[in-house]
Design a protein around this motif. Sequence first.
Motif, PDB file in Angstrom:
ATOM      1  N   TRP A  78      13.325  11.952  -5.442  1.00  0.00           N
ATOM      2  CA  TRP A  78      13.218  11.300  -4.145  1.00  0.00           C
ATOM      3  C   TRP A  78      12.141  10.219  -4.197  1.00  0.00           C
ATOM      4  CZ3 TRP A  78       9.359  10.639  -0.513  1.00  0.00           C
ATOM      5  CH2 TRP A  78       9.763  10.170   0.724  1.00  0.00           C
ATOM      6  N   TYR A  79      10.980  10.542  -4.788  1.00  0.00           N
ATOM      7  CA  TYR A  79       9.896   9.567  -4.906  1.00  0.00           C
ATOM      8  C   TYR A  79      10.347   8.356  -5.733  1.00  0.00           C
ATOM      9  CZ  TYR A  79       5.944  11.877  -2.670  1.00  0.00           C
ATOM     10  OH  TYR A  79       5.074  12.404  -1.749  1.00  0.00           O
ATOM     11  N   ASP A  80      11.065   8.608  -6.818  1.00  0.00           N
ATOM     12  CA  ASP A  80      11.564   7.498  -7.633  1.00  0.00           C
ATOM     13  C   ASP A  80      12.506   6.613  -6.837  1.00  0.00           C
ATOM     14  OD1 ASP A  80      10.125   8.222  -9.878  1.00  0.00           O
ATOM     15  OD2 ASP A  80      11.786   9.376 -10.767  1.00  0.00           O
ATOM     16  N   MET A  89       0.825  -1.208   0.000  1.00  0.00           N
ATOM     17  CA  MET A  89       0.000   0.000   0.000  1.00  0.00           C
ATOM     18  C   MET A  89       0.861   1.260   0.000  1.00  0.00           C
ATOM     19  SD  MET A  89      -2.991  -1.058  -0.379  1.00  0.00           S
ATOM     20  CE  MET A  89      -3.758   0.532  -0.284  1.00  0.00           C
ATOM     21  N   PHE A  90       1.992   1.224   0.678  1.00  0.00           N
ATOM     22  CA  PHE A  90       2.910   2.363   0.701  1.00  0.00           C
ATOM     23  C   PHE A  90       3.444   2.638  -0.701  1.00  0.00           C
ATOM     24  CE2 PHE A  90       7.304   4.018   1.403  1.00  0.00           C
ATOM     25  CZ  PHE A  90       6.950   5.253   1.918  1.00  0.00           C
ATOM     26  N   LEU A  91       3.793   1.589  -1.429  1.00  0.00           N
ATOM     27  CA  LEU A  91       4.285   1.740  -2.794  1.00  0.00           C
ATOM     28  C   LEU A  91       3.210   2.356  -3.687  1.00  0.00           C
ATOM     29  CD1 LEU A  91       6.643   1.258  -4.720  1.00  0.00           C
ATOM     30  CD2 LEU A  91       5.737  -1.023  -5.128  1.00  0.00           C
ATOM     31  N   LYS A  92       1.990   1.899  -3.552  1.00  0.00           N
ATOM     32  CA  LYS A  92       0.886   2.479  -4.326  1.00  0.00           C
ATOM     33  C   LYS A  92       0.675   3.942  -3.970  1.00  0.00           C
ATOM     34  CE  LYS A  92      -1.602  -1.811  -5.106  1.00  0.00           C
ATOM     35  NZ  LYS A  92      -2.816  -2.582  -4.876  1.00  0.00           N
ATOM     36  N   THR A  93       0.796   4.261  -2.691  1.00  0.00           N
ATOM     37  CA  THR A  93       0.633   5.649  -2.249  1.00  0.00           C
ATOM     38  C   THR A  93       1.734   6.530  -2.806  1.00  0.00           C
ATOM     39  OG1 THR A  93      -0.444   4.902  -0.230  1.00  0.00           O
ATOM     40  CG2 THR A  93       0.428   7.140  -0.216  1.00  0.00           C
ATOM     41  N   LEU A  94       2.982   6.061  -2.766  1.00  0.00           N
ATOM     42  CA  LEU A  94       4.084   6.823  -3.346  1.00  0.00           C
ATOM     43  C   LEU A  94       3.838   7.103  -4.822  1.00  0.00           C
ATOM     44  CD1 LEU A  94       7.356   5.250  -1.887  1.00  0.00           C
ATOM     45  CD2 LEU A  94       6.460   7.525  -1.446  1.00  0.00           C
ATOM     46  N   ASP A  95       3.428   6.083  -5.548  1.00  0.00           N
ATOM     47  CA  ASP A  95       3.184   6.249  -6.984  1.00  0.00           C
ATOM     48  C   ASP A  95       2.056   7.238  -7.253  1.00  0.00           C
ATOM     49  OD1 ASP A  95       5.224   4.497  -7.580  1.00  0.00           O
ATOM     50  OD2 ASP A  95       3.903   2.776  -7.894  1.00  0.00           O
ATOM     51  N   ARG A  96       1.001   7.164  -6.462  1.00  0.00           N
ATOM     52  CA  ARG A  96      -0.124   8.075  -6.658  1.00  0.00           C
ATOM     53  C   ARG A  96       0.245   9.507  -6.266  1.00  0.00           C
ATOM     54  NH1 ARG A  96      -4.014   6.135  -3.243  1.00  0.00           N
ATOM     55  NH2 ARG A  96      -3.411   7.669  -1.716  1.00  0.00           N
ATOM     56  N   GLU A 117       4.851   4.131   8.011  1.00  0.00           N
ATOM     57  CA  GLU A 117       5.916   3.743   7.073  1.00  0.00           C
ATOM     58  C   GLU A 117       6.565   4.981   6.467  1.00  0.00           C
ATOM     59  OE1 GLU A 117       8.483   1.190   5.024  1.00  0.00           O
ATOM     60  OE2 GLU A 117       7.208   0.849   6.764  1.00  0.00           O
ATOM     61  N   MET A 118       5.771   5.988   6.131  1.00  0.00           N
ATOM     62  CA  MET A 118       6.330   7.233   5.596  1.00  0.00           C
ATOM     63  C   MET A 118       7.212   7.902   6.636  1.00  0.00           C
ATOM     64  SD  MET A 118       6.806   9.349   3.159  1.00  0.00           S
ATOM     65  CE  MET A 118       5.585   9.267   1.877  1.00  0.00           C
ATOM     66  N   ARG A 119       6.773   7.880   7.884  1.00  0.00           N
ATOM     67  CA  ARG A 119       7.603   8.443   8.960  1.00  0.00           C
ATOM     68  C   ARG A 119       8.935   7.691   9.058  1.00  0.00           C
ATOM     69  NH1 ARG A 119       5.563  11.679  12.800  1.00  0.00           N
ATOM     70  NH2 ARG A 119       3.376  12.230  12.721  1.00  0.00           N
ATOM     71  N   ARG A 120       8.894   6.369   8.923  1.00  0.00           N
ATOM     72  CA  ARG A 120      10.124   5.579   8.972  1.00  0.00           C
ATOM     73  C   ARG A 120      11.048   5.975   7.836  1.00  0.00           C
ATOM     74  NH1 ARG A 120      12.742   1.686   6.638  1.00  0.00           N
ATOM     75  NH2 ARG A 120      11.171   1.334   5.048  1.00  0.00           N
ATOM     76  N   VAL A 121      10.505   6.113   6.642  1.00  0.00           N
ATOM     77  CA  VAL A 121      11.306   6.462   5.467  1.00  0.00           C
ATOM     78  C   VAL A 121      11.914   7.859   5.621  1.00  0.00           C
ATOM     79  CG1 VAL A 121      11.110   7.014   3.000  1.00  0.00           C
ATOM     80  CG2 VAL A 121      10.118   4.916   3.877  1.00  0.00           C
ATOM     81  N   LEU A 122      11.167   8.773   6.241  1.00  0.00           N
ATOM     82  CA  LEU A 122      11.661  10.136   6.441  1.00  0.00           C
ATOM     83  C   LEU A 122      12.581  10.269   7.655  1.00  0.00           C
ATOM     84  CD1 LEU A 122       8.409  12.127   5.659  1.00  0.00           C
ATOM     85  CD2 LEU A 122      10.477  12.012   4.263  1.00  0.00           C
TER      86      LEU A 122
END
Length: 123
Positions: free
Chosen positions: A44-46, A20-27, A107-112
Amino acid sequence: MHKEIMNFSDDIHRFIILEMFLKTLDRDKLYVSQLKMGKILEEWYDQKSHETFQDLKKLRDYLYKQGCKIEKQRSDEFVTEYFVLFRGVTETRTYTNIAIRNWVSHEMRRVLGMEYLTPQDRK
C-alpha cells in the motif's frame, strides 16, 4: 504577496505538502515491516508513494511551465522556509513544522478516504 503568485498560491501550497507527504510515506514505511500485516501495508505504501510522486511530478511540471520554482531554503526544529521564484518575483514562505505536520495529516486523511481540509477551507 505579488498578485500573480496569489493565483498559484494553492498550487504552491499543495506542492510543498505533497513533497512532505511523500517524505513521510517513505520514512514511515521503514516501520511497517515489523507489523503482522507488514507486507500488505508495504505494498500500500509503495502504491501511494508512486501515486503521490506522479501527482507531485505533474504539479511541479505545471508550476515550472507557469514560471514557478520552489526550493526548500532552511529548516530547524520549529520552522521550515521555502523560496518561491515566480516569473522573476521572489517570495519566502515560512511554515511552522506543526502546521506542516497538520497539513500532511490532512493529506493522509484524503488518501485514506477520510474527512479532511482543503486549502480552500483555510480561507
